[in-house]
Design an enzyme around this catalytic site. Structure first.
Site, mmCIF file in Angstrom:
data_model
loop_
_atom_site.group_PDB
_atom_site.id
_atom_site.type_symbol
_atom_site.label_atom_id
_atom_site.label_comp_id
_atom_site.label_asym_id
_atom_site.label_seq_id
_atom_site.Cartn_x
_atom_site.Cartn_y
_atom_site.Cartn_z
ATOM 1 N N SER A 81 -40.068 20.408 12.033
ATOM 2 C CA SER A 81 -39.990 21.878 12.013
ATOM 3 C C SER A 81 -41.174 22.583 11.352
ATOM 4 O O SER A 81 -41.262 23.808 11.394
ATOM 5 C CB SER A 81 -38.691 22.313 11.321
ATOM 6 O OG SER A 81 -38.702 21.909 9.970
ATOM 7 N N ASP A 138 -31.788 23.686 2.386
ATOM 8 C CA ASP A 138 -31.330 23.991 3.745
ATOM 9 C C ASP A 138 -30.814 22.685 4.345
ATOM 10 O O ASP A 138 -31.609 21.834 4.751
ATOM 11 C CB ASP A 138 -32.501 24.547 4.571
ATOM 12 C CG ASP A 138 -32.080 24.942 5.986
ATOM 13 O OD1 ASP A 138 -30.960 24.603 6.407
ATOM 14 O OD2 ASP A 138 -32.894 25.606 6.672
ATOM 15 N N GLU A 200 -28.785 27.316 2.371
ATOM 16 C CA GLU A 200 -29.068 28.148 3.535
ATOM 17 C C GLU A 200 -28.081 27.984 4.693
ATOM 18 O O GLU A 200 -27.762 28.946 5.374
ATOM 19 C CB GLU A 200 -30.481 27.784 4.036
ATOM 20 C CG GLU A 200 -30.943 28.449 5.311
ATOM 21 C CD GLU A 200 -31.439 29.865 5.116
ATOM 22 O OE1 GLU A 200 -31.462 30.352 3.973
ATOM 23 O OE2 GLU A 200 -31.797 30.498 6.124
ATOM 24 N N LYS A 230 -26.310 36.787 6.806
ATOM 25 C CA LYS A 230 -26.967 35.530 7.168
ATOM 26 C C LYS A 230 -26.283 34.954 8.412
ATOM 27 O O LYS A 230 -26.810 35.043 9.514
ATOM 28 C CB LYS A 230 -26.941 34.547 5.983
ATOM 29 C CG LYS A 230 -27.967 33.412 6.116
ATOM 30 C CD LYS A 230 -27.520 32.363 7.113
ATOM 31 C CE LYS A 230 -28.481 31.223 7.281
ATOM 32 N NZ LYS A 230 -27.989 30.245 8.250
ATOM 33 N N CYS A 239 -30.446 32.192 16.963
ATOM 34 C CA CYS A 239 -30.349 31.156 18.010
ATOM 35 C C CYS A 239 -30.384 31.778 19.405
ATOM 36 O O CYS A 239 -30.872 31.153 20.345
ATOM 37 C CB CYS A 239 -29.096 30.311 17.811
ATOM 38 S SG CYS A 239 -29.218 29.249 16.343
ATOM 39 N N HIS A 345 -27.657 21.300 12.683
ATOM 40 C CA HIS A 345 -28.609 20.922 11.625
ATOM 41 C C HIS A 345 -29.055 19.468 11.677
ATOM 42 O O HIS A 345 -30.225 19.165 11.512
ATOM 43 C CB HIS A 345 -28.045 21.235 10.242
ATOM 44 C CG HIS A 345 -29.082 21.077 9.177
ATOM 45 N ND1 HIS A 345 -30.009 22.057 8.917
ATOM 46 C CD2 HIS A 345 -29.398 20.045 8.364
ATOM 47 C CE1 HIS A 345 -30.832 21.633 7.972
ATOM 48 N NE2 HIS A 345 -30.475 20.422 7.618
ATOM 49 N N SER A 406 -31.820 36.606 6.219
ATOM 50 C CA SER A 406 -31.421 35.356 5.559
ATOM 51 C C SER A 406 -32.152 35.184 4.243
ATOM 52 O O SER A 406 -31.563 34.855 3.216
ATOM 53 C CB SER A 406 -31.765 34.162 6.451
ATOM 54 O OG SER A 406 -31.266 34.360 7.736
ATOM 55 N N GLN A 410 -31.390 34.759 0.226
ATOM 56 C CA GLN A 410 -31.866 33.628 -0.573
ATOM 57 C C GLN A 410 -32.517 34.130 -1.867
ATOM 58 O O GLN A 410 -32.268 33.599 -2.952
ATOM 59 C CB GLN A 410 -32.908 32.799 0.207
ATOM 60 C CG GLN A 410 -32.334 31.734 1.097
ATOM 61 C CD GLN A 410 -31.741 30.555 0.334
ATOM 62 O OE1 GLN A 410 -31.704 30.525 -0.892
ATOM 63 N NE2 GLN A 410 -31.268 29.580 1.074
HETATM 64 P P1 NAI Z 1 -19.640 27.055 12.859
HETATM 65 O O1 NAI Z 1 -18.735 26.268 11.982
HETATM 66 O O2 NAI Z 1 -19.557 28.542 12.885
HETATM 67 O O3 NAI Z 1 -19.515 26.558 14.379
HETATM 68 C C1 NAI Z 1 -19.417 25.237 14.779
HETATM 69 C C2 NAI Z 1 -18.334 25.175 15.867
HETATM 70 O O4 NAI Z 1 -18.304 23.871 16.432
HETATM 71 C C3 NAI Z 1 -16.936 25.447 15.301
HETATM 72 O O5 NAI Z 1 -16.323 26.510 15.998
HETATM 73 C C4 NAI Z 1 -16.202 24.125 15.503
HETATM 74 O O6 NAI Z 1 -14.822 24.317 15.791
HETATM 75 C C5 NAI Z 1 -16.953 23.516 16.669
HETATM 76 N N1 NAI Z 1 -16.870 22.052 16.736
HETATM 77 C C6 NAI Z 1 -16.842 21.164 15.713
HETATM 78 N N2 NAI Z 1 -16.782 19.912 16.193
HETATM 79 C C7 NAI Z 1 -16.792 20.001 17.540
HETATM 80 C C8 NAI Z 1 -16.750 19.040 18.585
HETATM 81 N N3 NAI Z 1 -16.689 17.737 18.305
HETATM 82 N N4 NAI Z 1 -16.791 19.487 19.859
HETATM 83 C C9 NAI Z 1 -16.841 20.806 20.141
HETATM 84 N N5 NAI Z 1 -16.861 21.763 19.187
HETATM 85 C C10 NAI Z 1 -16.839 21.365 17.903
HETATM 86 O O7 NAI Z 1 -21.118 26.594 12.460
HETATM 87 P P2 NAI Z 1 -22.476 27.344 12.878
HETATM 88 O O8 NAI Z 1 -22.842 28.294 11.805
HETATM 89 O O9 NAI Z 1 -22.357 27.792 14.263
HETATM 90 O O10 NAI Z 1 -23.506 26.131 12.750
HETATM 91 C C11 NAI Z 1 -23.483 25.028 13.632
HETATM 92 C C12 NAI Z 1 -24.603 24.058 13.247
HETATM 93 O O11 NAI Z 1 -25.865 24.700 13.429
HETATM 94 C C13 NAI Z 1 -24.589 23.635 11.782
HETATM 95 O O12 NAI Z 1 -25.044 22.317 11.679
HETATM 96 C C14 NAI Z 1 -25.578 24.580 11.128
HETATM 97 O O13 NAI Z 1 -26.063 24.067 9.919
HETATM 98 C C15 NAI Z 1 -26.619 24.677 12.213
HETATM 99 N N6 NAI Z 1 -27.490 25.850 12.229
HETATM 100 C C16 NAI Z 1 -28.661 25.706 12.931
HETATM 101 C C17 NAI Z 1 -29.532 26.751 13.039
HETATM 102 C C18 NAI Z 1 -30.808 26.572 13.768
HETATM 103 O O14 NAI Z 1 -31.689 27.418 13.662
HETATM 104 N N7 NAI Z 1 -30.989 25.527 14.536
HETATM 105 C C19 NAI Z 1 -29.249 28.066 12.427
HETATM 106 C C20 NAI Z 1 -27.978 28.133 11.765
HETATM 107 C C21 NAI Z 1 -27.137 27.060 11.684
#
Ligand code: NAI
Length: 482
Positions: A81, A138, A200, A230, A239, A345, A406, A410
């Protein structure tokens, strides 16, 4: 050299500085905090070990922390990243030169190996004089290093590497072993110096709550992710922007008309689904939570299982924070040239080890972070960023404006926890995990209204009394979900 650092190429600093300058214009929250706290210097004495994607936006965060008085050491929280020009510019600093860097020690470059990654994480926790007293994390890897390091130090050894260990965990164990060989009390000393951590992302916050529940959290934490300004902005609108950016830069495949499968309809999944639909894709969602599944259905998305979708999807995106969401068996059944990507993540959402172990499969690099995996029958799938988060691996992450929200959280969280670590304990005095109070969340939002031309309605006193709130806010009760 005035200080130690490790980046790809310092001569990229000028290019990085131009980008930082433009980003500052798009990060009004951070710039307002610099102004507000310039005289007070609330982070004077703070020694912050930062582990967060080393992008242009993060450069503005780092220089804000420094402007508020902090000393900082920085690493990226993902091997792909880093934006090398941003890393170089932060090392050189706004007033330094390539020959005489005068910025911040950064240990990050795009395309680190796993051993490099953990060396860099160790480097931000290893200070030349007094150790760090704050962590800005993070995903929780820096926090995990301190916790596991201390745990294994107390046990007198790092557990032997076993066959069941993932490559990542074996590399991690090797790093801890090496650090303890050099200094047998290293992690007890580091842990004792830390006042707190500000985290984060969803996945890192999840780890912190698990530690707190087990009463194993060594220092208090502020959950930055769950500030409304955030997770309801960066995770979603960030995203919405950077998913498609990553897909385009990686493959340039036309998204319109394709079937795009989004696993997980949380904040990140909602943003991903919206952007794919915006491009004309037919979006299919998979979920385990009935509430999120119902939300997806109400938005008009088909909701089905990965077992079913594996066979008809063209583009797959995992956004769950869970593991084994796309298995090797799913991938083996996908259409020829299906695109498989993760925006969650960690890299365990897609079973990359299982894919690599599939009989007869071969891997061809199309370009860095884009690989074609070909099966024995000649069909192939395209995997982005080796299953790691693709919006940062294949593109440059979220744009500045959303990251200003965000990172304002922080910065405020660092100021708060550095000043009052003793306030962040549970009823029994154990370190706790807490979100920032709502008035600060509202403050972050306020800082971002003017540049968008938002004209906010002011509540009259009698209206405020009628609603039972203060004219100056907070405007919603804690249980309100936005
Ligand atoms: P969240 O908890 O709001 O959403 C995750 C969803 O996935 C939940 O609704 C959950 O029920 C569902 N889920 C869990 N296991 C599952 C499975 N096996 N099959 C289908 N659905 C399932 O979490 P959020 O905030 O959406 O974050 C998701 C991931 O993205 C985390 O790892 C977070 O750290 C990461 N993230 C990445 C970012 C990026 O820029 N790439 C930015 C922000 C968060």
């Amino acid at each position: 050299m005035p200080f130690d650092f490790k980046v790809a190429d310092l001569s990229l600093a000028e290019a990085g500085r131009h980008q930082i300058r433009l980003a500052e214009h798009e990060m009004p929250g951070l710039m307002a905090l610099r102004e507000e706290y310039a005289a007070a210097q609330p982070l004077a004495g703070a020694r912050i070990a930062g582990s967060l994607h080393m992008t242009v936006q993060t450069a503005v965060l780092i220089e804000t922390l420094v402007a508020l008085g902090a000393q900082v050491r920085w690493a990226s929280c993902n091997i792909f990243s880093t934006q090398d020009e941003a890393a170089a510019a932060v090392v050189v600093g706004p007033r330094g030169t390539v020959d005489e860097p005068a910025g911040v020690p950064v240990f990050a470059w795009k395309g680190e190996s796993l051993p490099d990654y953990w060396e860099c994480t160790d480097a931000i926790l290893t200070w030349p004089g007094e150790g760090p007293n704050m962590i800005l994390d993070d995903g929780g890897d820096a926090t995990m290093l301190v916790h596991k390091g201390k745990e294994w130090e107390a046990a007198g050894q790092v557990p032997p590497t076993t066959e069941g260990d993932s490559e990542e965990f074996s590399v991690f164990k090797a790093l801890v072993r090496r650090t303890l060989a050099a200094d047998p009390q290293k992690w007890t000393t580091v842990a004792a110096g830390i006042k707190g951590v500000t985290e984060e992302t969803t996945t890192g916050v999840h780890r912190l709550y698990q530690l707190a529940e087990a009463r194993e959290l060594l220092f208090p934490a502020i959950n930055v992710n769950d500030s409304v300004t955030k997770s309801k902005f960066d995770n979603k609108y960030g995203c919405r922007h950077s998913l498609v950016d990553g897909l385009n830069r990686a493959t340039d495949v036309l998204i319109g008309g394709k079937v795009a499968v989004v696993a997980g309809y949380g904040d990140v999944g909602k943003g991903c689904a919206e952007s794919l639909r915006g491009q004309g894709a037919r979006v299919v969602v998979t979920e385990i939570d009935p509430i999120c599944a119902l939300q997806a259905a109400m938005e008009g998305y088909q909701v089905t299982t990965m077992d079913q979708a594996a066979e008809f999807g063209d583009i797959f995106v995992t956004a769950t924070g869970c593991f084994d969401v796309i298995t090797a068996e799913h991938m083996a059944r996908m259409k020829n040239k299906a695109i498989v990507a993760n925006i969650g993540h960690f890299d365990n959402e897609i079973d990359m080890a299982g894919l690599a172990a599939t009989a007869g499969v071969t891997k061809t690099e199309i370009k860095p972070q884009v690989h074609e995996w070909t099966y024995a029958d000649g069909r192939s799938i395209i995997v982005l960023s080796e299953g790691r988060l693709m919006n940062l691996g294949n593109a440059t992450g979220h744009p500045s404006f959303v990251m200003s929200n965000s990172f304002s959280n922080q910065t405020i969280a660092q100021i708060e926890l550095f000043a009052h670590p003793e306030a962040y304990v549970d009823v029994d005095g154990h370190p706790s995990v807490t979100t920032l109070p709502k008035h600060l969340d509202e403050k972050v939002a306020r800082l971002h209204l003017d540049p968008l031309g938002v004209e906010l309605t002011e509540l009259r006193k009698d209206q405020a009394e009628y609603l039972g709130v203060d004219v100056a806010g907070p405007y919603k009760p804690e249980h309100y979900r936005y």
